[in-house]
Design an enzyme around this catalytic site. Structure first.
Site, PDB file in Angstrom:
ATOM      1  N   LYS A  96      17.811   4.456  -6.529  1.00  0.00           N
ATOM      2  CA  LYS A  96      16.435   4.885  -6.277  1.00  0.00           C
ATOM      3  C   LYS A  96      15.762   3.835  -5.421  1.00  0.00           C
ATOM      4  CE  LYS A  96      12.943   7.612  -7.318  1.00  0.00           C
ATOM      5  NZ  LYS A  96      12.676   7.734  -5.882  1.00  0.00           N
TER       6      LYS A  96
ATOM      7  N   LYS B  13      17.686   1.609  -1.122  1.00  0.00           N
ATOM      8  CA  LYS B  13      16.586   1.459  -0.158  1.00  0.00           C
ATOM      9  C   LYS B  13      17.052   1.973   1.197  1.00  0.00           C
ATOM     10  CE  LYS B  13      12.354  -0.132  -0.233  1.00  0.00           C
ATOM     11  NZ  LYS B  13      11.412  -0.171  -1.376  1.00  0.00           N
TER      12      LYS B  13
ATOM     13  N   THR C  22       1.563   2.638  -7.983  1.00  0.00           N
ATOM     14  CA  THR C  22       1.942   1.224  -7.813  1.00  0.00           C
ATOM     15  C   THR C  22       0.764   0.331  -8.198  1.00  0.00           C
ATOM     16  OG1 THR C  22       3.470   1.838  -6.092  1.00  0.00           O
ATOM     17  CG2 THR C  22       2.792  -0.464  -6.136  1.00  0.00           C
TER      18      THR C  22
ATOM     19  N   ASN D 219      -1.614   1.680   0.758  1.00  0.00           N
ATOM     20  CA  ASN D 219      -1.548   2.405  -0.515  1.00  0.00           C
ATOM     21  C   ASN D 219      -1.731   1.451  -1.700  1.00  0.00           C
ATOM     22  OD1 ASN D 219       0.351   3.042  -2.903  1.00  0.00           O
ATOM     23  ND2 ASN D 219      -0.159   5.043  -2.105  1.00  0.00           N
TER      24      ASN D 219
ATOM     25  N   SER E  69       7.620   7.745  -9.743  1.00  0.00           N
ATOM     26  CA  SER E  69       8.662   8.474  -8.994  1.00  0.00           C
ATOM     27  C   SER E  69       9.680   9.050  -9.975  1.00  0.00           C
ATOM     28  CB  SER E  69       9.388   7.543  -8.025  1.00  0.00           C
ATOM     29  OG  SER E  69       8.748   7.532  -6.776  1.00  0.00           O
TER      30      SER E  69
HETATM   31  P1  NAD Z   1       1.161   0.738   3.431  1.00  0.00           P
HETATM   32  O1  NAD Z   1       1.884   1.051   4.677  1.00  0.00           O
HETATM   33  O2  NAD Z   1       0.360   1.800   2.791  1.00  0.00           O
HETATM   34  O3  NAD Z   1       0.179  -0.519   3.669  1.00  0.00           O
HETATM   35  C1  NAD Z   1       0.595  -1.730   4.185  1.00  0.00           C
HETATM   36  C2  NAD Z   1      -0.662  -2.547   4.436  1.00  0.00           C
HETATM   37  O4  NAD Z   1      -0.313  -3.876   4.808  1.00  0.00           O
HETATM   38  C3  NAD Z   1      -1.532  -2.012   5.562  1.00  0.00           C
HETATM   39  O5  NAD Z   1      -2.894  -2.145   5.204  1.00  0.00           O
HETATM   40  C4  NAD Z   1      -1.233  -2.960   6.731  1.00  0.00           C
HETATM   41  O6  NAD Z   1      -2.289  -3.048   7.666  1.00  0.00           O
HETATM   42  C5  NAD Z   1      -1.046  -4.242   5.967  1.00  0.00           C
HETATM   43  N1  NAD Z   1      -0.294  -5.264   6.692  1.00  0.00           N
HETATM   44  C6  NAD Z   1       0.794  -5.129   7.473  1.00  0.00           C
HETATM   45  N2  NAD Z   1       1.150  -6.329   7.973  1.00  0.00           N
HETATM   46  C7  NAD Z   1       0.275  -7.227   7.460  1.00  0.00           C
HETATM   47  C8  NAD Z   1       0.105  -8.623   7.598  1.00  0.00           C
HETATM   48  N3  NAD Z   1       0.924  -9.341   8.359  1.00  0.00           N
HETATM   49  N4  NAD Z   1      -0.901  -9.199   6.903  1.00  0.00           N
HETATM   50  C9  NAD Z   1      -1.741  -8.472   6.130  1.00  0.00           C
HETATM   51  N5  NAD Z   1      -1.638  -7.163   5.985  1.00  0.00           N
HETATM   52  C10 NAD Z   1      -0.649  -6.546   6.647  1.00  0.00           C
HETATM   53  O7  NAD Z   1       2.242   0.134   2.440  1.00  0.00           O
HETATM   54  P2  NAD Z   1       2.213   0.081   0.856  1.00  0.00           P
HETATM   55  O8  NAD Z   1       2.901   1.296   0.359  1.00  0.00           O
HETATM   56  O9  NAD Z   1       0.858  -0.255   0.379  1.00  0.00           O
HETATM   57  O10 NAD Z   1       3.209  -1.136   0.607  1.00  0.00           O
HETATM   58  C11 NAD Z   1       2.751  -2.491   0.629  1.00  0.00           C
HETATM   59  C12 NAD Z   1       3.768  -3.347  -0.099  1.00  0.00           C
HETATM   60  O11 NAD Z   1       3.901  -2.836  -1.426  1.00  0.00           O
HETATM   61  C13 NAD Z   1       5.171  -3.358   0.500  1.00  0.00           C
HETATM   62  O12 NAD Z   1       5.769  -4.615   0.282  1.00  0.00           O
HETATM   63  C14 NAD Z   1       5.901  -2.309  -0.310  1.00  0.00           C
HETATM   64  O13 NAD Z   1       7.293  -2.525  -0.314  1.00  0.00           O
HETATM   65  C15 NAD Z   1       5.270  -2.572  -1.674  1.00  0.00           C
HETATM   66  N6  NAD Z   1       5.393  -1.451  -2.603  1.00  0.00           N
HETATM   67  C16 NAD Z   1       4.800  -0.253  -2.367  1.00  0.00           C
HETATM   68  C17 NAD Z   1       4.993   0.789  -3.280  1.00  0.00           C
HETATM   69  C18 NAD Z   1       4.328   2.120  -3.091  1.00  0.00           C
HETATM   70  O14 NAD Z   1       4.498   2.989  -3.960  1.00  0.00           O
HETATM   71  N7  NAD Z   1       3.534   2.323  -2.053  1.00  0.00           N
HETATM   72  C19 NAD Z   1       5.795   0.594  -4.405  1.00  0.00           C
HETATM   73  C20 NAD Z   1       6.357  -0.652  -4.634  1.00  0.00           C
HETATM   74  C21 NAD Z   1       6.161  -1.670  -3.713  1.00  0.00           C
END
Ligand code: NAD
Length: 417
Positions: A68, A104, A188, A219, A346
């Protein structure tokens, strides 16, 4: 991302193995991925030209169930990154006690430079390329950085066409109208928030108006900031890839969310600008990295003034920074615990798809809270028992479950009797 991220990930495993020496065969099985595929995805662009994109999918380990893990669209995606994220997913699913292994995927692309139609052709092309390697009982993808429900649905639809039957459980994070789970969008952040609430007293944080800084306003970051704001925390800084805003008095998060949605930028009345680097060094109680990997390293960890870190992003802190935080006694609630809410809901989506029976948002959040509270409690107990960091304790919890599965299957000792 540096080529050594997988070596970095393995350092955490080696550290946990020292705290919890287990069967050598389990350790051996966790050293390498079960499979890692690379695919080429030809896409007809809107101007008539052809471009070939490079994609990956890794099934790291399936001892505990189907693999997953999300799919990331980013220019910096690499085989090494995908493998490392799949490695983390193996431990994250195990920490939450889910019946899943870790996987992944990713495509090297800047999705903002594609039209919607190009993005759909790319997403369908990727699913067509990996269709033999995924499936509800094999490997179940989900969204990650720069992928969303619409993209998940395109992929689900493509897979269903290939299998000639409706297959909602092949992928999670779908729109609610198309088999998604209520509560997945916020899962999350909500899960991270439950973990923070469960641990804050144990970590010495108390009182109203605790100051929070959040790096990343997508997100995970924006919803976490909203939940914290609602609950009475003072969110003093947030940022996205273009930089951030700061207000000592606390930001109006609902207004920021609305402005970002309308204008695509983070602006707030009466707030100062703050760089992403400076945000990490603010004097706050809780620092929440919620953007990308390797934001806090041996270079800047010593400047962090937060009382505790909650890793909503995957791998935002490297092992050199870990050592500095251990020394300064700054607790880090690790990614494999703090952001496990996403994969947990999920899992709920997959369960609902398979049962064909859907739960209310309240039911989803209640069940999520049970799992996050339990995992936080178990990790904290192991931290106390082994006198290790929360990160090592989370790895130990995951290793215990993986080890039990290996022992139950039979190891060398079983066959020597
Ligand atoms: P997303 O695409 O919704 O948001 C990413 C955010 O990070 C955006 O606001 C972007 O502008 C910002 N960003 C990108 N580069 C940056 C930088 N250098 N400095 C500061 N901000 C920056 O992604 P997400 O889903 O919110 O995921 C964010 C993190 O959380 C990732 O590491 C992802 O692996 C992790 N994550 C997300 C989920 C999920 O369900 N969405 C679950 C587990 C882990």
């Amino acid at each position: 991302m540096s080529a050594s991220i997988f070596d970095e990930a393995q350092k955490r495993l080696d550290k946990a193995l020292k705290a919890y020496p287990m069967d050598a065969e389990t350790a051996l099985l966790l050293k390498t991925p079960k499979s890692l595929i690379e695919v080429s995805i030809p896409v007809r662009m809107d101007d008539g030209s052809l471009r070939v994109f490079q994609g990956f999918r890794c099934r790291y380990n399936d001892l505990l169930g189907p693999t997953k893990g999300g799919i990331r669209y980013h220019p910096q995606v690499s085989a090494d990154e995908v493998k490392s994220l799949a490695f983390w997913m193996t431990f994250k699913c195990s920490v939450a006690g889910l019946p899943y292994g870790g996987g992944k995927g990713g495509i090297i692309v800047d999705p903002h430079k594609l039209s919607q139609a190009e993005l759909e052709r790319l997403s369908r092309g990727y699913m067509a390329a990996i269709a033999d390697f995924v499936g509800p009982d094999l490997d179940v993808p989900a969204p990650d950085v720069y992928t969303n429900g619409t993209i998940m649905n395109w992929m689900c639809d493509e897979y269903s066409k290939i299998r000639r039957s409706y297959q909602p459980a092949v992928i999670t994070g779908k729109p609610v109208a198309l088999g998604g789970s209520l509560g997945r969008e916020s899962a999350t952040a909500q899960g991270g928030f439950y973990v923070l609430e469960a641990l804050k007293g144990k970590l010495g944080l108390s009182g109203k108006g605790l100051k929070v800084a959040v790096q990343g306003f997508g997100n995970a970051g924006s919803i976490f900031a909203s939940l914290a704001h609602q609950a009475g925390y003072k969110v003093v800084a947030v940022s996205d890839s273009k930089g951030g805003v700061y207000s000592e008095a606390g930001l109006d998060i609902p207004e920021l969310v609305a402005t970002k949605l309308k204008t695509g930028t983070l602006t707030a009345r009466g707030a100062e600008k703050v760089s992403n680097e400076a945000l990490l060094e603010l004097n706050v109680e809780v620092l929440v990295p919620a953007a990308l990997e390797n934001q806090i390293t041996g270079k800047n960890a010593a400047n962090v003034k937060a009382k505790c870190l909650l890793e909503l992003a995957n791998g935002p802190t490297d092992s050199a920074a870990d050592a500095i935080f251990d020394e300064k006694k700054i607790p880090v609630v690790p990614d494999i615990l703090a952001n496990a809410g996403g994969v947990t809901v999920s899992y709920f989506e997959w369960v609902q798809n398979r049962a064909g029976y859907y739960w209310s948002e309240e039911e989803v959040n209640q069940k999520l809270k049970v799992i996050m509270d339990r995992s936080a409690q178990q990790v904290f107990e192991l931290k106390q028992e082994h006198n290790v960091s929360l990160r090592t304790a989370a790895y130990v919890l995951a290793l215990k479950r993986l080890n039990e599965a290996v022992l139950a299957k039979g190891t060398q000792k079983t066959y020597q009797k």
